[in-house]
Scaffold this active site. Sequence first.
Site, PDB file in Angstrom:
ATOM      1  CB  CYS A 209     -53.412 -22.932   8.026  1.00 61.52           C
ATOM      2  SG  CYS A 209     -53.624 -21.169   7.732  1.00 61.52           S
TER       3      CYS A 209
ATOM      4  CG  LEU B 188     -57.798 -18.942  11.625  1.00 64.07           C
ATOM      5  CD1 LEU B 188     -59.292 -19.053  11.881  1.00 64.07           C
ATOM      6  CD2 LEU B 188     -57.046 -19.125  12.926  1.00 64.07           C
TER       7      LEU B 188
ATOM      8  CD  GLU C   7     -48.744 -17.246  13.025  1.00 68.24           C
ATOM      9  OE1 GLU C   7     -49.581 -18.084  12.623  1.00 68.24           O
ATOM     10  OE2 GLU C   7     -48.033 -17.440  14.020  1.00 68.24           O
TER      11      GLU C   7
ATOM     12  CB  ILE D  68     -60.435 -21.171  32.511  1.00 66.00           C
ATOM     13  CG1 ILE D  68     -61.494 -22.261  32.742  1.00 66.00           C
ATOM     14  CG2 ILE D  68     -59.020 -21.777  32.436  1.00 66.00           C
ATOM     15  CD1 ILE D  68     -61.744 -23.154  31.548  1.00 66.00           C
TER      16      ILE D  68
ATOM     17  CB  THR E 186     -47.702 -32.864  33.538  1.00 61.50           C
ATOM     18  OG1 THR E 186     -47.819 -31.538  34.029  1.00 61.50           O
ATOM     19  CG2 THR E 186     -46.728 -32.892  32.401  1.00 61.50           C
TER      20      THR E 186
ATOM     21  NE  ARG F 210     -52.228 -34.835  37.016  1.00 63.84           N
ATOM     22  CZ  ARG F 210     -51.309 -35.081  37.934  1.00 63.84           C
ATOM     23  NH1 ARG F 210     -50.431 -34.153  38.266  1.00 63.84           N
ATOM     24  NH2 ARG F 210     -51.272 -36.245  38.539  1.00 63.84           N
TER      25      ARG F 210
ATOM     26  CB  SER G  36     -50.702 -18.001  25.684  1.00 54.41           C
ATOM     27  OG  SER G  36     -49.752 -18.995  25.741  1.00 54.41           O
TER      28      SER G  36
END
Length: 561
Positions: free
Chosen positions: A2, A50, A77, A288, A337, A340, A363
């Site tokens: 949020c 959210l 959370e 990706i 970095t 990028r 992730s």
Amino acid sequence: MCGIWALFGSDDCLSVQCLSAMKIAHRGPDAFRFENVNGYTNCCFGFHRLAVVDQLFGMQPIRLKKYPYLWLCYNGEIYNHTKMQQHFEFEYQTKVDGEIILHLYDKGGIEQTICMLDGVFAFILLDTASKKVFLGRDTYGVRPLFKAMTEDGFLAVCSEAKGLVTLKHSTTPFLKVEPFLPGHYEVLDLKPNGKVASVEMVKYHHCRDEPLHALYDNVEKLFPGFELETVKSNLRILFNNAIRKRLMAHRRIGCLLSGGLDSSLVAATLSKQLKEAQIQYTLQTFAIGMEDSPDLLAARKVADHIGSEHHEVLFNSEEGIQALDEVIFSLETYDITTVRASVGMYLISKYIRKNTDSVVIFSGEGSDELTQGYIYFHKAPSPEKAEEESERLLKELYLFDVLRADRTTAAHGLELRVPFLDHRFSSYYLSLPPEMRIPKNGIEKHLLRETFEDSNLIPKEILWRPKEAFSDGITSVKNSWFKILQEYVEHQVDDTMMANAAQKFPFNTPKTKEGYYYRQIFERHYPGRADWLTHYWMPKWISATDPSARTLTHYKSAAKA
């Protein structure tokens, strides 16, 4: 995930000031609330929601009938909220995980409360009965928090700096905005006029220490000692637990998958646990890259192995370059970095939001810092020096990788979850003898790889795949993303500009044209705010002029092999 925002002791019209809160609307696309504090006309809360847990009663600031004097705005959370509720027999009014903060605070005060929270969080807690304001942030700063405070006691707090930089205050033309330090809480006195005074700033947790809430969790008992098989077993138990507790969501769960070791372990364990929990949907994984990207090929192998619904996002150099301006605006940094690596993550987050219903995204962030995954750890002079460097990187995550992971996903209304930074898992890993954690046989993260050697979680060639920086892995070895960027920037920044760089940017003077270009964009969005970045991220123990792993000799020799 949020967006939180609050003002205490504002001299300006609140209806004008609250426009600043709209700068972080992307963090909570489902609902917005702006609420004044009873009895304090110049104090207010702003909240962008959210909805991930408790769709009905999840709006903030959270107020409970039992504690009419408490106001809570938090982003995060709390994974052990049910466990805490049951243990202390608290009577809940909502299904919101953050409600536990109010009950724990009423029971034992702020110090005990914050040490009991197993999760990621940034919060503002107001107690109008004791006339106190409390700010707090999780150990690694997974959830962001910024504050601005003037000498006369005006306080402004926000999830992102962009929600504070345009605020006005009568005593200062330029409001100093700074990140609130991870692993700390602050106590402030609230005065009758709504202004505040800082009482103390407390570091409540060090990443090495087992957290206090470990006393109350339901992880199966770990085996004592540092025998290799014992350690591997304990790591598997804690990693599984780190993923399991993060399944807490009423929205669809997805996972970023670069095809590297960390994201692959997360995706595979997550997929397995979703099936065991009989969740009705297939895990969506997302990769990706540009054409010929080693990441795309590796991610495809893992997705096939775990049976996920896999999405590949292709982008070209032009799209990546075009995204730089909005990426730097979202990030609030000009670190080379970080910028990028953020482009790919920003573009994939944009794709997820637009094309899928996954909102909670897992992730592999934090693993490189924790498990000594960067290539330069091969050059560490000793296991003790490597340990020291690992802890420094963890301490600075909020300036670099965790910042990138939060801002690029939050920009598109997604909530990121990072199991490698779980309190129990990370504190146990850091408690292991330094020599167990260093690269071994020329391979970084050797212990982590060994731990899952016999699990068949991911294909063997992925388990032992050498480190590939995310910003490099998305492109082919022949033409790295950092080279594409440098070639583009060569035509944007000339030698005269570089010659005057120290004069124009005396703090953190850019040494390369790429660095100069990013700094220009940053200064356009956030003039005079360069001190948000204390230093550039660079590898240690080697004479590197570029942070890319592909420039290091270890990588080059591995690529030839």
